[in-house]
Design an enzyme around this catalytic site. Sequence first.
Site: not given
Length: 428
Positions: A66, A335, A338
């Site tokens: 986040e 996530n 990346e």
Amino acid sequence: MSRAPLLLRAYGGLANIAAPLLFRRIRDRLIAHGIQPGRTRERLGHATVARPAGPLVWVHGASVGETLSALPVIAALRDRRDPPTILVTSGTATSAQILTQRLPQGCIHQFAPLDGARALRRFNAHWKPDLLVLMESEIWPQMIATAPCPVVLLNARLSPRALARWRKLGSSASWLLSRLCLITAQTEAVAQGLRDLGVAPDRIRVGGNLKAAAPPLDADPEAFTAIRTLLADRPRWLAASTHTGEEAHVLAAHAALLREHSDLCLILAPRHPDRADRIAAQIAQAGLTLTRRSVGESPTSQVYLADTLGEMGLWYRAAPITFVGGSLSPNGGHNPWEGAALGCALLTGHYLTNAAQDWQALRDADAAITGLTPDTLTAALRDLLADPARARAMGDAARTLTASQTGDVARTVADLLALMPHGTPHAS
């Protein structure tokens, strides 16, 4: 401001009572993960650095994902002629350690105050924020209600299940969300769900995905050259952000693949490097050879334990095929952007509540394989190792999709600046 509904007042009372007990647990966990004891009091609202003079924007995210998703906006704010100070708060030791490396100059990290009245009163009295920016799903009732400034929710990410829970709260949800001056949602579905909860249409818009808009992770050029040279002739894959229980499945898959690719290298980068000693013992018990990054060893073994922080840009660049953990066990996934930004062919498990929409977009673009289980991980890796052209095509698709996710940073920054008060800036 109208009085909070009874349910929110009851929550506040319980949160205030529970705060001291909760702090003890959090304090012990932070210290166990290497945080200095003095800094743990930040969770009670006690600042450990002075407030700089001038405008200050408070950005809050739960953990690594986040807070890092806010970096494009933070960088754009700091690039202005008269930039505000950016105070970033988070709750975990890992996020503190990574943010120390990645925040631009003019930013301060503190651990977030608990959602209790005393902690928030101390925090706000010291920092006097001119704007509070909450990231993704960090909707804390007392943090919002007591903020002495406008409050914004950026990159809002709420699953259908989360939206259904909010609907059950009725007037409490409407009252709390009405305190937000602006919400940027990742998707139209999230935006519509929030409108259905009573958010005024002129306070919400679809703002793209800030995580995907973040610049690619850095890597030390000399370190990358050395790693690439050492691994030049070896097939390899990366297991990134693995959690307790997942390493056993990753190592079992690697052992099976070694029977077909005897020189295959696994780069194993656990989510929490403080677990490295236990993982190293697990690798030895699996009968695999091991070298470790943290002690300066090279990737000359069957498993290279990447047990450092802040080097994920190096590992994503080094491995064309990447499994992203937190997804074979119910941690909600991590996530993918990346690795996608650096052209990795991506694989992940079936526990994806934290990042389902991100992974869906990559899967639809033929850039990722999702829904894997411990029983299917080996086969998926085997197929990609046997077909390097497919892995390259997946990586290219991932990089292309990431580049298209602008996150609307310029408009977001303009909106934030418009909400900040003008006139004499706060001072400490």
